[in-house]
Design an enzyme around this catalytic site. Structure first.
Site, short mmCIF file in Angstrom:
data_model
loop_
_atom_site.label_atom_id
_atom_site.label_comp_id
_atom_site.label_asym_id
_atom_site.label_seq_id
_atom_site.Cartn_x
_atom_site.Cartn_y
_atom_site.Cartn_z
N PRO A 15 35.34 38.68 30.91
CA PRO A 15 34.80 39.06 29.62
C PRO A 15 35.83 39.61 28.64
O PRO A 15 36.74 40.35 29.01
CB PRO A 15 33.76 40.14 29.96
CG PRO A 15 34.12 40.60 31.32
CD PRO A 15 34.72 39.43 32.02
N ASN A 16 35.64 39.18 27.39
CA ASN A 16 36.42 39.61 26.22
C ASN A 16 37.79 38.96 26.13
O ASN A 16 38.48 39.11 25.11
CB ASN A 16 36.54 41.15 26.16
CG ASN A 16 35.20 41.81 26.05
OD1 ASN A 16 34.43 41.49 25.15
ND2 ASN A 16 34.87 42.68 26.98
N ARG A 23 42.84 40.55 18.87
CA ARG A 23 42.56 41.98 18.78
C ARG A 23 43.49 42.71 19.76
O ARG A 23 43.97 42.12 20.73
CB ARG A 23 41.10 42.30 19.16
CG ARG A 23 40.04 41.62 18.30
CD ARG A 23 40.01 42.18 16.88
NE ARG A 23 39.77 43.62 16.87
CZ ARG A 23 38.55 44.18 16.87
NH1 ARG A 23 37.48 43.42 16.88
NH2 ARG A 23 38.42 45.48 16.84
N TYR A 28 47.53 43.63 24.65
CA TYR A 28 47.38 42.30 25.26
C TYR A 28 48.30 41.23 24.66
O TYR A 28 48.27 40.09 25.12
CB TYR A 28 45.91 41.86 25.17
CG TYR A 28 44.98 42.80 25.92
CD1 TYR A 28 45.05 42.92 27.31
CD2 TYR A 28 44.05 43.59 25.25
CE1 TYR A 28 44.22 43.79 28.00
CE2 TYR A 28 43.21 44.46 25.93
CZ TYR A 28 43.31 44.56 27.30
OH TYR A 28 42.48 45.42 27.98
N ASN A 79 41.79 36.26 36.27
CA ASN A 79 41.80 37.56 35.61
C ASN A 79 40.33 37.89 35.36
O ASN A 79 39.76 37.46 34.35
CB ASN A 79 42.58 37.52 34.30
CG ASN A 79 42.63 38.89 33.65
OD1 ASN A 79 41.91 39.81 34.06
ND2 ASN A 79 43.46 39.03 32.63
N ALA A 82 37.12 43.15 33.05
CA ALA A 82 36.43 44.39 33.46
C ALA A 82 35.70 44.21 34.80
O ALA A 82 35.52 45.20 35.54
CB ALA A 82 35.45 44.82 32.38
N GLU A 103 45.56 37.01 41.56
CA GLU A 103 44.91 37.87 40.55
C GLU A 103 45.95 38.23 39.49
O GLU A 103 47.09 38.59 39.83
CB GLU A 103 44.40 39.13 41.26
CG GLU A 103 43.71 40.13 40.36
CD GLU A 103 43.25 41.37 41.16
OE1 GLU A 103 43.36 41.38 42.42
OE2 GLU A 103 42.81 42.33 40.52
N HIS A 105 46.63 40.46 35.84
CA HIS A 105 46.23 41.37 34.76
C HIS A 105 47.35 41.43 33.74
O HIS A 105 48.52 41.63 34.10
CB HIS A 105 45.92 42.77 35.30
CG HIS A 105 44.75 42.74 36.22
ND1 HIS A 105 43.47 42.56 35.75
CD2 HIS A 105 44.67 42.77 37.56
CE1 HIS A 105 42.64 42.50 36.79
NE2 HIS A 105 43.35 42.63 37.90
N ARG A 112 46.96 52.87 33.04
CA ARG A 112 45.80 53.08 32.17
C ARG A 112 44.78 53.99 32.87
O ARG A 112 45.10 54.70 33.81
CB ARG A 112 45.23 51.72 31.77
CG ARG A 112 46.27 50.84 31.05
CD ARG A 112 45.70 49.51 30.62
NE ARG A 112 44.66 49.67 29.61
CZ ARG A 112 43.87 48.68 29.18
NH1 ARG A 112 44.04 47.45 29.70
NH2 ARG A 112 42.96 48.89 28.27
O1 CA2 Z 1 44.99 43.71 31.76
C1 CA2 Z 1 44.11 42.88 31.99
O2 CA2 Z 1 44.35 41.67 32.06
C2 CA2 Z 1 42.66 43.33 32.18
O3 CA2 Z 1 42.07 42.51 33.18
C3 CA2 Z 1 41.99 43.12 30.83
C4 CA2 Z 1 40.56 43.64 30.80
C5 CA2 Z 1 40.46 45.07 31.31
O4 CA2 Z 1 39.11 45.46 31.40
C6 CA2 Z 1 41.11 45.22 32.68
O5 CA2 Z 1 41.04 46.58 33.07
C7 CA2 Z 1 42.56 44.78 32.64
C8 CA2 Z 1 40.02 43.61 29.37
C9 CA2 Z 1 40.08 42.26 28.72
C10 CA2 Z 1 39.77 42.42 27.28
O6 CA2 Z 1 40.55 41.48 26.59
C11 CA2 Z 1 40.77 41.68 25.26
C12 CA2 Z 1 41.78 40.95 24.71
C13 CA2 Z 1 42.06 41.11 23.39
C14 CA2 Z 1 41.35 41.99 22.61
C15 CA2 Z 1 40.33 42.72 23.18
C16 CA2 Z 1 40.03 42.56 24.51
#
Ligand code: CA2
Length: 149
Positions: A15-16, A23, A28, A79, A82, A103, A105, A112
């Site tokens: 997700p996201n 963003r 990221y 990946n 969340a 996996e 990230h 974090r």
């Molecule tokens: O660091 C990572 O790849 C995560 O898997 C990213 C997840 C986070 O919940 C994990 O703890 C670590 C969040 C992905 C959200 O992706 C976005 C990308 C751009 C803008 C907003 C959110």
């Protein structure tokens, strides 16, 4: 599919991650998921591996994507975003997949919040790449080349 098709690597995103590059670039980076798909395809091509990249915001759909990979794919790069920190369902689905699982990230989750320090998926993953930005994805494809040789 032609006879020259290589082994398929499925690259799954939770997700996201559709917002990648649009963003929060300070966390990221600036690359989009389409950029990641291109980088992975390039590394895969050099190794004789085909890659397909998918993203969903829904836990059950991610589970079904893992199930589909059982029939189509030699390896999974995931990946789970969340869901990494919450989903026994995704862990169970990955446990039913026979090939290598890596996996990824993008951010260094260990730097974090504490809730990001635990991953259910790591119980199944053959390797984990954390905090290498989006470069982690093509690096994982490179590792798949070794694991599937
Ligand atoms: O660091 C990572 O790849 C995560 O898997 C990213 C997840 C986070 O919940 C994990 O703890 C670590 C969040 C992905 C959200 O992706 C976005 C990308 C751009 C803008 C907003 C959110």
């Amino acid at each position: 599919m032609g006879n020259d098709a290589g082994k398929l690597i499925t690259i799954l995103n939770g997700p996201n991650l559709n917002l990648l590059g649009r963003r929060e670039p300070e966390i990221y980076g600036h690359e989009t998921l389409d950029d990641v798909a291109v980088a992975c395809a390039e590394v895969g091509r050099a190794l004789g591996l085909d890659t397909e990249l998918k993203q969903t915001n829904h836990e059950g759909e991610l589970v079904e994507m893992v199930h589909r990979a059982r029939d189509t794919s030699a390896g999974i790069i995931i990946n789970p975003a969340a869901f990494t920190h919450t989903s026994v369902a995704i862990l169970d689905a990955l446990n039913a997949f026979d090939g290598p699982v890596l996996e990824v990230h993008i951010s260094n989750v260990h730097q974090r919040e504490a809730f990001r320090h635990h991953s259910y998926v790591s119980l199944r993953a053959d390797g984990v790449i954390v905090g290498f930005g989006t470069e982690g994805y093509p690096l994982a494809v490179r590792r798949m080349g070794t694991l599937l040789a």
